[in-house]
Design an enzyme around this catalytic site. Structure first.
Site, PDB file in Angstrom:
ATOM      1  CE  LYS A 176      -1.919   3.090   1.615  1.00  0.00           C
ATOM      2  NZ  LYS A 176      -1.788   4.467   1.029  1.00  0.00           N
ATOM      3  CD  GLU A 251      12.210   1.216  10.608  1.00  0.00           C
ATOM      4  OE1 GLU A 251      12.664   2.234  11.178  1.00  0.00           O
ATOM      5  OE2 GLU A 251      12.724   0.096  10.729  1.00  0.00           O
ATOM      6  CB  CYS A 285      12.137   9.322   9.276  1.00  0.00           C
ATOM      7  SG  CYS A 285      13.296   8.206   8.466  1.00  0.00           S
ATOM      8  CD  GLU A 386       8.686  13.379  11.598  1.00  0.00           C
ATOM      9  OE1 GLU A 386       7.534  12.919  11.662  1.00  0.00           O
ATOM     10  OE2 GLU A 386       9.653  12.728  11.186  1.00  0.00           O
TER      11      GLU A 386
HETATM   12  P1  NDP Z   1       1.464   8.571   7.248  1.00  0.00           P
HETATM   13  O1  NDP Z   1       1.583   7.824   8.503  1.00  0.00           O
HETATM   14  O2  NDP Z   1       0.373   9.533   7.096  1.00  0.00           O
HETATM   15  O3  NDP Z   1       1.349   7.597   5.999  1.00  0.00           O
HETATM   16  C1  NDP Z   1       2.197   6.507   5.779  1.00  0.00           C
HETATM   17  C2  NDP Z   1       1.439   5.431   5.032  1.00  0.00           C
HETATM   18  O4  NDP Z   1       0.395   4.918   5.867  1.00  0.00           O
HETATM   19  C3  NDP Z   1       0.755   5.933   3.768  1.00  0.00           C
HETATM   20  O5  NDP Z   1       0.758   4.918   2.803  1.00  0.00           O
HETATM   21  C4  NDP Z   1      -0.660   6.189   4.271  1.00  0.00           C
HETATM   22  O6  NDP Z   1      -1.634   6.273   3.268  1.00  0.00           O
HETATM   23  C5  NDP Z   1      -0.850   5.003   5.180  1.00  0.00           C
HETATM   24  N1  NDP Z   1      -1.936   5.155   6.158  1.00  0.00           N
HETATM   25  C6  NDP Z   1      -2.569   6.287   6.549  1.00  0.00           C
HETATM   26  N2  NDP Z   1      -3.524   5.987   7.461  1.00  0.00           N
HETATM   27  C7  NDP Z   1      -3.499   4.652   7.637  1.00  0.00           C
HETATM   28  C8  NDP Z   1      -4.257   3.734   8.437  1.00  0.00           C
HETATM   29  N3  NDP Z   1      -5.230   4.149   9.247  1.00  0.00           N
HETATM   30  N4  NDP Z   1      -3.953   2.430   8.378  1.00  0.00           N
HETATM   31  C9  NDP Z   1      -2.953   1.978   7.574  1.00  0.00           C
HETATM   32  N5  NDP Z   1      -2.234   2.797   6.767  1.00  0.00           N
HETATM   33  C10 NDP Z   1      -2.492   4.111   6.806  1.00  0.00           C
HETATM   34  O7  NDP Z   1       2.867   9.275   7.036  1.00  0.00           O
HETATM   35  P2  NDP Z   1       3.285  10.252   5.862  1.00  0.00           P
HETATM   36  O8  NDP Z   1       2.902   9.698   4.563  1.00  0.00           O
HETATM   37  O9  NDP Z   1       2.836  11.610   6.175  1.00  0.00           O
HETATM   38  O10 NDP Z   1       4.862  10.119   5.938  1.00  0.00           O
HETATM   39  C11 NDP Z   1       5.647  10.931   6.719  1.00  0.00           C
HETATM   40  C12 NDP Z   1       5.992  10.228   8.013  1.00  0.00           C
HETATM   41  O11 NDP Z   1       6.734   9.052   7.758  1.00  0.00           O
HETATM   42  C13 NDP Z   1       6.862  11.074   8.877  1.00  0.00           C
HETATM   43  O12 NDP Z   1       6.413  11.076  10.197  1.00  0.00           O
HETATM   44  C14 NDP Z   1       8.218  10.412   8.800  1.00  0.00           C
HETATM   45  O13 NDP Z   1       9.032  10.640   9.909  1.00  0.00           O
HETATM   46  C15 NDP Z   1       7.853   8.985   8.631  1.00  0.00           C
HETATM   47  N6  NDP Z   1       8.944   8.245   8.024  1.00  0.00           N
HETATM   48  C16 NDP Z   1       9.669   7.375   8.799  1.00  0.00           C
HETATM   49  C17 NDP Z   1      10.758   6.721   8.290  1.00  0.00           C
HETATM   50  C18 NDP Z   1      11.540   5.744   9.113  1.00  0.00           C
HETATM   51  O14 NDP Z   1      12.198   4.885   8.518  1.00  0.00           O
HETATM   52  N7  NDP Z   1      11.512   5.805  10.430  1.00  0.00           N
HETATM   53  C19 NDP Z   1      11.198   6.935   6.899  1.00  0.00           C
HETATM   54  C20 NDP Z   1      10.367   7.840   6.183  1.00  0.00           C
HETATM   55  C21 NDP Z   1       9.279   8.482   6.750  1.00  0.00           C
HETATM   56  P3  NDP Z   1      -2.023   7.714   2.635  1.00  0.00           P
HETATM   57  O15 NDP Z   1      -1.007   7.977   1.622  1.00  0.00           O
HETATM   58  O16 NDP Z   1      -3.365   7.586   2.088  1.00  0.00           O
HETATM   59  O17 NDP Z   1      -1.989   8.702   3.759  1.00  0.00           O
END
Ligand code: NDP
Length: 496
Positions: A176, A251, A285, A386
């Site tokens: 996804k 992550e 991140c 963040e």
């Molecule tokens: P989100 O948590 O909003 O989204 C991440 C993924 O989860 C997307 O595919 C999103 O879909 C999906 N998602 C959203 N809601 C749900 C749900 N209820 N159940 C299951 N999946 C869901 O994060 P962002 O896309 O805004 O990404 C940024 C974040 O990711 C930052 O906080 C960053 O720090 C973190 N990150 C962490 C990393 C690490 O390795 N620690 C690396 C890179 C980023 P949709 O696109 O529709 O929202």
């Protein structure tokens, strides 16, 4: 395929239109559509998971010898390399990162498949020291259907980090991707097929996470979720996983301290701090977003840092010399702007940036300049939350005790950086910092062979590393009885 055509998505080995709403992926540098596709529907989630389960049970993938699975993964790595430039350009358009950065992400994805192919064919199962008349062994079995949920900031690299070890472990994968960056996951699925991965073992479900990601996580046939994204979503997934007694790896976000000690090599520190926060426009991140500088050095260091940050080239991601592209979306830029305004309202001062760039390409895309805030305390909201953008908060510190108290005072604990010429001191400090990764005299460097993950609100579990493959396998103990006599308890004697 013309831009107006709707891209098919990959559901259980079939390429067809998604059952959800039509939407476009946009190029953040111009706001224009890159490709149109239909989101997946809940029926598509069901079809993808059922198809993945069917392929897991019937395709023979799980039963293939490790070196046979590895051969397919090596081919995937090779195809990614053959298509590297096309993939890098696609990712540039899908999420607006500068081309040099997307090339590096594609190279990293190829390296990830190669690494996990090698990890797969060299994975050892162990004979454990026996404490009885038996031979005891520890072996690993595939789990079944894995859900890989990824964010928008580094699609192909994040997806490879989940898909490669999951396939290596003999599983099926349903990806996804972030709704707004679906194109690389779709291309990766095509490459997997071209490499000879049995049909159905990979599916891609573009669309809203709150609908599709949630349904995927809850699905009884999904045996593990590997998630990268925000902490709030990660906790939501962890709750669902607890009800299913399902393992997850999370992550999540970060607010990483980067520390300049008084004896630091300033050229290295300036370059490292800039790279740590402003590369990827801060949409990382592990961004080093909280800067701690020894008070005696604070003013001269900040003067050099600010002058160098002002020279960073922000602009067209297609230009080879661009260092910072646009932010991912208009909405995300507004969120970054709100944080800067909050920092100022909290009493902070702008040392650099803080205003939208104007003219030329900046009028169309979602650009934001390198921004440095100072005059704040570590407890304040912009130092604790963040921002996920090119915003650095700079804080002086007085001594190591004061530094450690501030640096470790965060819900997040993903990464940290130390700049010092004194290796013994840096070592001691590095051991006391609470973070999943500590960089000493470098920052934001990665190796697929080195485990990565966060503490506390930054996540659970580790990706990468040779043993990363074991996340996607169940451990099983096998005992082989070797005693010529029946077990003593029942009092049965051999031959009677
Ligand atoms: P989100 O948590 O909003 O989204 C991440 C993924 O989860 C997307 O595919 C999103 O879909 C999906 N998602 C959203 N809601 C749900 C749900 N209820 N159940 C299951 N999946 C869901 O994060 P962002 O896309 O805004 O990404 C940024 C974040 O990711 C930052 O906080 C960053 O720090 C973190 N990150 C962490 C990393 C690490 O390795 N620690 C690396 C890179 C980023 P949709 O696109 O529709 O929202």
């Amino acid at each position: 395929m013309t831009l107006e055509q709707t891209l098919p998505i990959c559901i259980a080995g079939t390429w067809r239109l998604g059952g959800g709403e039509r939407y476009a992926s946009h190029y953040p540098a111009t706001g224009e559509p890159v490709a149109w596709l239909n989101a997946a529907s809940l029926d598509d989630v069901e079809a993808a998971v059922q198809g993945a389960h069917h392929a897991f049970v019937h395709s023979g993938w799980a039963q293939r010898k490790p070196h046979e699975r590895a051969a397919v993964l090596y081919r995937i790595a090779g195809l990614i390399r053959e298509q590297a430039e096309e993939l890098a350009q696609l990712q540039r358009q899908d999420n607006g990162k500068p081309i040099n950065e997307t090339r590096a992400l594609v190279a990293s994805a190829a390296g990830t498949f190669q690494f996990f192919a090698a990890a797969c064919e060299t994975l050892e199962e162990t004979i454990t020291p026996s404490r009885g008349d038996f031979v005891s062994m520890s072996v690993y079995e595939p789990m079944g259907v894995i859900a890989a949920i990824t964010p928008w900031n580094s699609p192909i690299a994040s997806e490879a980090q989940k898909v490669a070890p999951a396939l290596a472990g003999g599983n099926a994968v349903v990806i996804k991707p972030a709704e707004i960056t679906p194109l690389l996951a779709l291309q990766l699925a095509r490459i997997c097929e071209q490499a000879g991965l049995p049909k159905g073992l990979i599916s891609v479900l573009p669309g809203k996470g709150s609908l599709l990601g949630d349904a995927l996580t809850r699905h009884p046939l999904v045996k593990r979720v590997s998630f990268t994204g925000g902490t709030r979503t990660g906790k939501h997934i962890a709750h669902i996983a607890a009800d299913k007694m399902m393992p997850v790896s999370l992550e999540l976000g970060g607010k990483s301290p980067t520390i300049v000690l008084a004896d630091a090599d300033l050229d290295h520190a300036v370059a490292g701090v800039l790279y740590g926060i402003f590369s990827s426009s801060g949409e990382a991140c592990i961004a080093g977003s909280r800067l701690f500088v020894a008070r005696a050095l604070y003013e001269p260091f900040m003067a050099r840092l600010t002058a160098a940050a002002a020279q960073l080239r922000v602009g067209d991601p297609a230009d080879e010399s661009t260092q910072m592209g646009p932010l991912i979306s208009a909405g995300h830029r507004e969120s970054v702007e709100r944080y800067v305004a909050l920092g100022l309202a909290e009493g902070g001062r702008l040392r650099l940036g803080g205003e939208r760039l104007r003219g030329g390409v900046f009028e169309q895309g979602y650009f934001y300049p390198p921004t440095i805030l100072e005059g704040l305390g570590n407890h304040q909201q912009v130092c604790q939350e963040e921002i996920f953008g090119p915003v650095l908060v700079a804080l002086p510190f007085d001594n190591e005790e004061d530094l450690l108290a501030q640096a470790n005072d965060s819900l997040y604990a993903l990464a940290a950086g130390i700049w010092s010429r004194d290796y013994k001191r840096a070592w001691a400090l590095g051991r006391k910092l609470q973070a999943g990764t500590v960089w000493i005299n470098t920052y934001k460097q990665f190796s697929i062979s080195t485990p990565f993950g966060g503490w506390r609100d930054s996540g659970l579990g580790r990706e990468k590393g040779r043993l990363g493959i074991l996340q996607y396998m169940e451990q099983k103990s096998l005992y082989w009885g070797m005693n010529p006599q029946p077990l003593a308890w029942a009092g049965v004697e051999a031959g009677q």
